[in-house]
Design a protein around this motif. Structure first.
Motif, PDB file in Angstrom:
ATOM      1  N   ASP A  39       0.803  -1.243   0.000  1.00 46.33           N
ATOM      2  CA  ASP A  39       0.000   0.000   0.000  1.00 46.33           C
ATOM      3  C   ASP A  39       0.826   1.279   0.000  1.00 46.33           C
ATOM      4  N   GLY A  40       1.983   1.231  -0.658  1.00 48.06           N
ATOM      5  CA  GLY A  40       2.797   2.446  -0.776  1.00 48.06           C
ATOM      6  C   GLY A  40       3.645   2.743   0.447  1.00 48.06           C
ATOM      7  N   PRO A  59       2.191  -1.643  -4.830  1.00 44.10           N
ATOM      8  CA  PRO A  59       3.077  -0.470  -4.904  1.00 44.10           C
ATOM      9  C   PRO A  59       3.808  -0.193  -3.593  1.00 44.10           C
ATOM     10  N   ASN A  78       3.827   0.306  -8.692  1.00 45.55           N
ATOM     11  CA  ASN A  78       4.718   1.449  -8.841  1.00 45.55           C
ATOM     12  C   ASN A  78       5.638   1.556  -7.633  1.00 45.55           C
TER      13      ASN A  78
ATOM     14  N   TYR B 268       2.243   8.351  -2.638  1.00 40.99           N
ATOM     15  CA  TYR B 268       1.231   7.416  -3.130  1.00 40.99           C
ATOM     16  C   TYR B 268       0.393   6.809  -2.006  1.00 40.99           C
ATOM     17  N   ARG B 269       1.028   6.581  -0.849  1.00 43.27           N
ATOM     18  CA  ARG B 269       0.317   5.829   0.193  1.00 43.27           C
ATOM     19  C   ARG B 269      -0.950   6.529   0.677  1.00 43.27           C
ATOM     20  N   TYR B 270      -1.069   7.855   0.428  1.00 43.71           N
ATOM     21  CA  TYR B 270      -2.298   8.548   0.829  1.00 43.71           C
ATOM     22  C   TYR B 270      -3.509   8.009   0.060  1.00 43.71           C
ATOM     23  N   ALA B 272      -4.064   4.886  -0.723  1.00 41.13           N
ATOM     24  CA  ALA B 272      -4.298   3.448  -0.532  1.00 41.13           C
ATOM     25  C   ALA B 272      -5.729   3.130  -0.109  1.00 41.13           C
TER      26      ALA B 272
END
Lengths: 230, 295
Positions: A39-40, A59, A78, B268-270, B272
């Protein structure tokens, strides 16, 4: 390398990144791992030192697979800033795209990015090989010292700015070259090394379609003519 | 370092979840800015009742009822965390702002518009989100900012978003190098500032360009020409969602888009927790390119 054992699954929906990295640092060579729900998250699978096979099922955020030694890490998604930064050896594959500073300062190993890489891909690269399936952003290979950067798409502004000795191969268009970066003749040994790199990245692009760029070596030495500028 | 999160809803069925989704994004952004936070919400019926002019201000040292009574003209007010939001069904936005300023000459007005409320303050972003009641908020557009102060003090007026023009909000990650020069120039044209914050100069500059008749895209292009320094900016108007980065693009920005929403974040994780993120189109905005999305 091929997985030799049934993968151990770590689910980041439940376990912390710190627990994950501790487990990977204690793992024996030849073991395989699967990481679910990244989850990034930042710092996933960093600092590995053994010949592990690590598959990340989504990702990742900053510094994914940073400082890698020997391990093969595959990211099915990504990657954020600084994927495989300071890698020493091993292989990191990003099945999606990568953010800026991919492979920054990396000394060795192979970084493959199937999608695009954004700005400063391979900044200060020191021996790593990087193969990007798509485009790279501005100032890629900035101050690159050694290694090879292969771009199968286009390159942004100021490619290879202040380059030392890294070699750059680009198949598509180059928006502009940075200071002291010039196009160079593609000789047989370059076609041969490019073919090897593309094969290692599991790509079927034709080496003859690429152009080579490198350092003009004009910034290497202090020139007395420039003394007034300092 | 600061964190930015923004969400523009395309699918009306998601509007009731705007606050819940933004709360998750703000939580992820907290590590990039633990000293203050703020949100701008467009179309939340509690904070901005339909058909009312709304003015947001840093809460004066009196109760909401006292604020409403002093503003007069049938105004109502609610205090939310460190902010007070004033509504009027009768006054125009500019008349309501004038009435607020007359009643509270030293008040810092943090937003004004027909469907816009701005809440901001000093403290940990998660604690502020609870105080804002953000999880229960609804609306069509929302932005959140977490601040790690660099250019000016940690104060409520230094927190983002900066909303200095009707329905326009700006949040910034980075630092402007020539903000003092531009502030002087804008002051010379009669523009009044609420803080010493560099980002406020960006917001005032954009408002000034809009007032000259430029559209938002052109105004942001002019900002790129005039401002030195590092910036990723997210600017919203309720109908438009715009992102721009400086030429070096060292401050992070990532955009995700589906048929149901468009979102921007520092990391990016924001994203998810957003519905359908697995199949979203995800990309990084190009440097000095103004990206806009209309509702």
């Amino acid at each position: 390398m091929a997985a030799l054992t049934t993968p151990t699954v770590i689910d980041l929906a439940h376990d912390s990144v710190r627990d994950l990295n501790r487990a990977l640092h204690q793992a024996g060579p030849g073991t395989s791992w699967r990481i679910e729900h990244p989850d990034g998250a930042h710092n996933v699978a960093v600092g590995l030192t053994e010949d592990l096979d690590v598959v990340i099922g989504g990702p990742v955020g900053y510094y994914g697979a940073g400082m890698n030694q020997r391990a093969t890490v595959t990211i099915h998604g990504n990657a954020g800033t600084g994927v495989a930064e300071n890698m020493m050896s091993g292989t990191v594959r990003v099945r999606g795209s990568a953010s800026q500073s991919a492979g920054a300062t990396a000394h060795g190993g192979l970084l493959v990015i199937d999608g695009d890489a954004s700005a400063r891909c391979g900044i200060s690269m020191k021996g790593v090989d990087i193969v990007v399936g798509g485009n790279v952003g501005h100032m890629s290979a900035f101050m690159g010292q050694a290694g090879r950067l292969v771009v199968c798409g286009d390159a942004g502004d100021a490619l290879g700015d202040s380059l030392y000795e890294a070699r750059i191969y680009v198949k598509g268009k180059v928006k502009s070259l940075g200071a002291d970066c010039v196009e160079k003749e593609m000789r047989a040994e370059h076609l041969a090394e490019l073919a090897e790199l593309l094969k290692a990245a599991e790509r079927d692009d034709a080496p003859a379609d690429f152009r080579r760029y490198g350092s003009a070596r004009d910034l290497y030495h202090f020139k007395v003519d420039n003394s007034a500028a300092y | 370092m600061c964190g930015i999160a923004g969400l523009q809803v395309r699918d009306p069925s998601l509007e009731p979840r705007l606050g819940e989704l933004l709360t998750g994004m703000l939580h992820q952004a907290a590590e990039r800015g633990p000293d203050s936070a703020g949100v701008a919400l467009y179309g939340d019926s509690r904070l901005t009742p339909p058909g009312h002019a709304t003015v947001s201000l840093l809460a004066p040292d009196v109760s909401a009822d006292e604020v409403a009574a002093r503003v007069g003209g049938g105004a109502t007010a609610i205090t939310v965390s460190q902010s007070t939001v004033v509504h009027s069904p009768a006054l125009t936005v500019s008349d309501l702002e004038r009435a607020v300023r007359d009643a509270f000459p030293s008040a810092v007005v943090t937003g004004r518009g027909t469907g816009l409320a701005v809440l901001k303050g000093v403290g940990h972003p998660d604690a502020l989100a609870e105080e804002f009641g953000l999880r229960a908020a609804s609306g069509r557009q929302g932005i959140a900012h977490t601040r790690m102060a660099t250019e000016s003090a940690v104060t409520p007026e230094g927190a983002h978003p900066f909303s200095v023009d009707e329905n326009v909000c700006l949040v910034h990650n980075g630092s402007f190098a020539n903000h003092a020069t531009i502030r002087r120039e804008l002051r010379a044209e009669g523009i009044v500032f609420d803080s010493e914050n560099d980002s406020e100069v960006g917001a005032r500059f954009v408002a000034h360009q809009l007032a000259q008749g430029h559209d938002l895209e052109k105004s942001l292009r002019l900002l790129c020409e005039r401002f030195d320094g590092f910036y990723t900016l997210l600017v919203t108007t309720g109908d438009t969602f715009a992102v721009v980065r400086d030429a070096i693009a060292c401050k992070p920005a990532v955009v995700a888009e589906t048929d149901a929403w468009v979102a921007m974040a520092s990391e990016y994780r924001y994203f998810a927790g957003l519905p359908g993120i697995e199949s979203a189109r995800v990309f990084e905005p190009e440097p000095e390119e103004v990206h806009t999305w209309q509702r």
